[in-house]
Design an enzyme around this catalytic site. Structure first.
Site, PDB file in Angstrom:
ATOM      1  N   GLY A 270       0.817  -1.198   0.000  1.00  0.00           N
ATOM      2  CA  GLY A 270       0.000   0.000   0.000  1.00  0.00           C
ATOM      3  C   GLY A 270       0.854   1.251   0.000  1.00  0.00           C
TER       4      GLY A 270
ATOM      5  N   ARG B 113       1.345  -4.245  12.116  1.00  0.00           N
ATOM      6  CA  ARG B 113       0.622  -4.822  13.250  1.00  0.00           C
ATOM      7  C   ARG B 113       1.444  -5.981  13.803  1.00  0.00           C
ATOM      8  NH1 ARG B 113      -1.845  -0.848  13.551  1.00  0.00           N
ATOM      9  NH2 ARG B 113      -4.087  -0.503  13.707  1.00  0.00           N
TER      10      ARG B 113
ATOM     11  N   ALA C 153       5.303   4.799  15.056  1.00  0.00           N
ATOM     12  CA  ALA C 153       5.692   5.121  13.681  1.00  0.00           C
ATOM     13  C   ALA C 153       4.764   6.147  13.038  1.00  0.00           C
ATOM     14  CB  ALA C 153       5.732   3.849  12.836  1.00  0.00           C
TER      15      ALA C 153
ATOM     16  N   GLU D 120      -0.058  -5.309  23.183  1.00  0.00           N
ATOM     17  CA  GLU D 120       0.495  -4.000  23.512  1.00  0.00           C
ATOM     18  C   GLU D 120      -0.192  -3.411  24.739  1.00  0.00           C
ATOM     19  OE1 GLU D 120       0.167  -1.695  19.919  1.00  0.00           O
ATOM     20  OE2 GLU D 120       1.823  -2.762  18.955  1.00  0.00           O
TER      21      GLU D 120
ATOM     22  N   HIS E  58       5.060   1.577  19.115  1.00  0.00           N
ATOM     23  CA  HIS E  58       3.935   1.809  18.197  1.00  0.00           C
ATOM     24  C   HIS E  58       3.806   3.305  17.925  1.00  0.00           C
ATOM     25  CE1 HIS E  58      -0.131   0.008  16.739  1.00  0.00           C
ATOM     26  NE2 HIS E  58       0.251   0.989  15.947  1.00  0.00           N
TER      27      HIS E  58
END
Length: 325
Positions: free
Chosen positions: A157, A240, A290, A269, A288
């Site tokens: 993507g 993920r 990014a 998480e 997490h």
């Protein structure tokens, strides 16, 4: 001043303020109520009876949805909707929407590049060693060159495409991509070769994951495929955590079959710090994060609130993901 008659509940609030949402939704006679992460979500929605839920990572279960008789829309702050029960929302005709285009492909692809460089150049380990007084570490720890490297992408993507372009600038000569939805025009435009999962794993020096987490992609990089990775390969994950069998990855790193891994996401998480991946060598971890920059947050809040606004004004969401018609 009259009290707003409708409520939007923000589950797991994590932004500095919600002025953006209030500015967009306030004129619709709506109040925006952040629900603290410490508070039980089911208890909160029963009390608030919201017409909309806005959520980051917190699970929106069938039970939570059933407790919202006025619910019309659930909006995910971000791309993945694996934490929302799409079928339960569809059953009560509550729209689910996400925000796939808030510009974070720049931030996320930057993070993927940063993790790759930190792993391959041993940045974190060197920092610790130098602070401890070590010097001339040099050739005692190998550092692979990647001037003619092969990059393998699982999913292709927006983020993967941006990441591929940046890695080409670092000297990667080939980019392979596994994506069942990949069309030949995209391949040609991006100078990417279509490949199977097995081909990606066998041929790539670096394998990076960029696919949504769904039942058919859970542990898509499992022990079998990890066993096919080239000796000395690097694994990057900014998508993920559930896409990777973390125990199998940790075992391959500990055995020295892989060079390293850079992970921004984890299956659970926050992760348990006594898990096997925390003890694996040459592994760089982040929280997490990014997707994050001040710019991306502003755009994300605006676009998420706009989806709620569309539904409350009789429209369908722009990014409607649980379609029933």
């Amino acid at each position: 001043m009259a009290t707003a008659t409708r409520t939007v509940a923000v589950l797991e609030p994590g932004y500095a303020d919600y002025g953006v949402e209030r500015g967009i939704l306030g004129p619709l006679d709506v109040r925006v109520v952040p629900v603290a992460v410490e508070r039980d979500a089911l208890e909160a929605v029963r009390e608030l009876s919201p017409v909309a839920l806005m959520v980051r990572e917190r699970p929106v279960t069938a039970e939570v949805i059933a407790a919202c008789p006025q619910l019309r829309v659930i909006v995910r702050y971000g791309i993945g909707v694996d934490n929302i029960d799409l079928d339960a929302a569809r059953a009560v005709r509550a729209y689910v929407a996400n925000v796939p285009d808030y510009g974070a492909e720049h931030e996320v692809s930057d993070q993927a590049v940063a993790l790759y460089l930190a792993v391959t150049r041993r940045v974190v380990a060197r920092d610790r060693s130098v602070r401890a007084g070590a010097w001339a570490i040099g050739q005692r720890e190998t550092m692979p060159g990647r001037r003619t490297g092969v990059l393998g992408l699982i999913g292709f993507g927006r983020i993967a495409r941006m990441f591929g372009r940046k890695m080409r600038a670092l000297g990667f000569s080939r980019v392979l991509a596994f994506d069942p939805l990949l069309g030949p025009e995209v391949l040609e435009r991006e100078s990417v070769e279509a490949a199977s999962l097995e081909q990606v794993c066998r041929a790539s020096d670096v394998v990076s994951l960029h696919t949504p987490l769904k039942p058919d992609t859970h542990h898509i990089l499992d022990a079998r495929l990890i066993g096919m990775l080239q000796p000395g390969a690097i694994v990057i994950n900014v998508s993920r955590g559930g896409l990777i069998d973390e125990a199998a990855l940790a075992a391959a790193l500990t055995d020295g079959r892989l060079f390293g891994a850079g992970l921004d996401v984890f299956e659970h998480e926050p992760p348990a710090t006594d898990g096997p991946i925390f003890g694996a060598p040459n592994t760089v971890l982040s929280d997490h994060t990014a997707w994050y920059s001040e710019d991306s947050v502003s755009v994300l809040q605006t676009k998420a609130a706009a989806e709620v606004e569309r539904v409350l004004t009789g429209q369908v969401p722009l990014n409607w993901v649980n379609r029933w018609q």
